[in-house]
Design an enzyme around this catalytic site. Structure first.
Site, PDB file in Angstrom:
ATOM      1  N   GLY A   1     -15.328  45.566   9.048  1.00  0.00           N
ATOM      2  CA  GLY A   1     -16.176  44.618   8.344  1.00  0.00           C
ATOM      3  C   GLY A   1     -15.724  43.189   8.591  1.00  0.00           C
TER       4      GLY A   1
ATOM      5  N   GLY B   1     -14.117  49.501   9.031  1.00  0.00           N
ATOM      6  CA  GLY B   1     -15.535  49.847   8.995  1.00  0.00           C
ATOM      7  C   GLY B   1     -16.032  50.461  10.285  1.00  0.00           C
TER       8      GLY B   1
ATOM      9  CD  GLU C   1      -8.744  49.016   6.011  1.00  0.00           C
ATOM     10  OE1 GLU C   1      -9.837  49.123   6.607  1.00  0.00           O
ATOM     11  OE2 GLU C   1      -7.763  49.755   6.249  1.00  0.00           O
TER      12      GLU C   1
ATOM     13  CG  ASP D   1     -12.986  49.394   2.898  1.00  0.00           C
ATOM     14  OD1 ASP D   1     -12.257  49.255   3.917  1.00  0.00           O
ATOM     15  OD2 ASP D   1     -13.995  48.696   2.686  1.00  0.00           O
TER      16      ASP D   1
END
Length: 447
Positions: A143, A192, A215, A223
């Protein structure tokens, strides 16, 4: 799991100490994956009939498929929503390919790209002339955290919520698609980028694949469905990958089950040509085509999979403090450079993120994909609203924006991260904050 049929060269032994383990693991994984595919696709056929009846009543179901690399350009006039060409469409025969096109940002995902992908895949999945779909090329670095960083600093939290809800919904579509999904991971596959490929049916790794969930390095949590698929890796490899952000290559991915096939990047044109000839949505036909070109490979000498027993010994502990103590004990006893480098890594990342990531993986082991995404959505909102800590913005600033590589974590050490802080990270922002809504009644999540 599917593996290629290329024979190992006669007389050549590659890491003989792993041969039996790899052989048994792959045979068992292949058997159960085949059984799983048969059961899931029978189940999905029933879902398709149910969804079709709903569509006739004016309802529309959400679906996804993603394929990779170009076959031949196909204009998609019906879905041309002019997103600055950030998502291109290509296809041939019974396939459609979504290609992310932000090369300057390593194809980092945005809200608009997520919305575009959802719209494309809904159309493709309901089109009887399309048998399977895919995603690929660079592949994707995750992301767009720089966008989130600026939105947070401008106080635009609603835009951040939309970012996560849109992309997580798309990832749920990947994991519950009713047609075979083929992702060629020929490049960076992080965060992502893994979320839009790993939950799919087939994942092809190459010599250029670089996988990671980094992350914790930027003060966030793994995530995009990571707490689901990492928690299902062998032993406690998922905890190791989640906490350290360590990179895995294509060989590691095929050995651990993150990928279903492996082949050298120079052979990709062959498999693309083969996929372009397929005129069916039968996963066994697609699998057979992938098997034809897949290669039987082993993890290289430096792979963490050679240390799987040590990983399990250290990362199976209940707390981050115990994991660190176990590594320190092993480092002192054996003077193992791997233990030392792993400890160094754990001490560089966000202490709060370490505890949050560990709990997330442990909970994900007993949850379905949709449950993991709903929980991760709560966690992500906590991360961007700074109610618990400013670590996310500080991590992005230090690692990506200003690049001084000197983040000031808050709290500064694992010992100062309280259980209450971790508990809050897993809680809704408020009693009135809605959870992520996913179409679970129309699309059953995998366990």
């Amino acid at each position: 799991m599917s593996y290629g049929r290329n024979k190992e060269k006669k007389g050549k032994k590659i890491f003989p100490e792993l041969e039996n383990w790899v052989y048994v693991t792959r045979r068992v994984h292949r058997f159960y994956t085949r059984q799983w595919l048969q059961v899931e696709f029978r189940k999905k056929k029933m879902q398709r009939f149910k969804a079709a009846s709903l569509v006739r009543n004016g309802l529309h179901s959400c679906r996804l498929l993603s394929h990779c690399r170009g076959l031949c350009s196909l204009p998609d006039h019906a879905l041309n929503d002019d997103l600055d060409h950030q998502v291109l469409v290509e296809g041939k025969a019974w396939s459609r390919t979504a290609i992310l096109n932000r090369p300057s940002a390593l194809n980092a995902l945005t809200t608009a790209m997520g919305a575009r992908l959802q719209k494309l895949y809904k159309s493709w999945e309901d089109n009887p002339d399309i048998g399977f779909i895919g995603s690929g090329k660079a592949f994707c670095a995750g992301g767009d955290v720089v966008y989130l960083y600026h939105m947070i600093n401008k106080g635009k939290i609603e835009e951040c919520k939309q970012f996560f809800s849109t992309l997580y919904a798309f990832m749920y579509m990947v994991g519950t698609c009713l047609k075979p999904h083929v992702a060629i991971l020929n490049g960076i596959t992080m965060g992502g980028g893994a979320g839009v490929s790993i939950p799919g049916t087939f994942r092809i790794a190459t010599d250029k694949t670089v996988f990671a969930t980094p992350e914790t390095i930027i003060g966030f949590h793994p995530d995009a469905g990571a707490s689901f698929y990492l928690s299902h890796l062998p032993g406690h490899l998922g905890e190791f990958v989640a906490l350290t952000g360590e990179r895995l290559n294509g060989l590691d991915m095929i050995a651990s089950g993150l990928a279903t096939h492996y082949l050298h990047s120079s052979r990709l044109p062959l498999i693309e040509e083969e996929l372009g000839k397929i005129v069916t949505d039968d996963p066994s036909v697609i699998e057979a085509s992938l098997d034809k070109y897949g290669e039987l490979v082993y993890p290289d000498e430096t792979s963490v999979l050679h240390r799987i027993e040590l990983v399990d010994k250290c990362f199976s502990h209940d707390t981050v403090e115990e994991i660190i103590d176990a590594l320190e004990c092993e480092a002192g006893r054996t003077n193992d450079a791997w233990c030392t480098s792993t400890l160094k890594r754990l001490k560089e990342v966000s202490p709060l993120s370490l505890k949050v990531a560990l709990r997330s993986i442990r909970e994900g082991r007993f949850q379905t994909l949709d449950q993991c995404l709903v929980r991760e959505y709560r966690m992500s909102l906590q991360g961007v609203t700074k109610q618990v800590s400013n670590d996310f913005c500080e991590g992005v600033r230090a690692r990506v924006v200003e690049k001084d590589f000197a983040p000031k974590w808050d709290p500064p050490s694992v010992e100062k991260v309280s259980n209450d802080m971790v508990d809050q990270y897993f809680s809704p922002l408020s009693e009135f904050e809605p959870d992520l809504e996913l179409p679970t009644e129309l699309r059953e999540a995998f366990t």
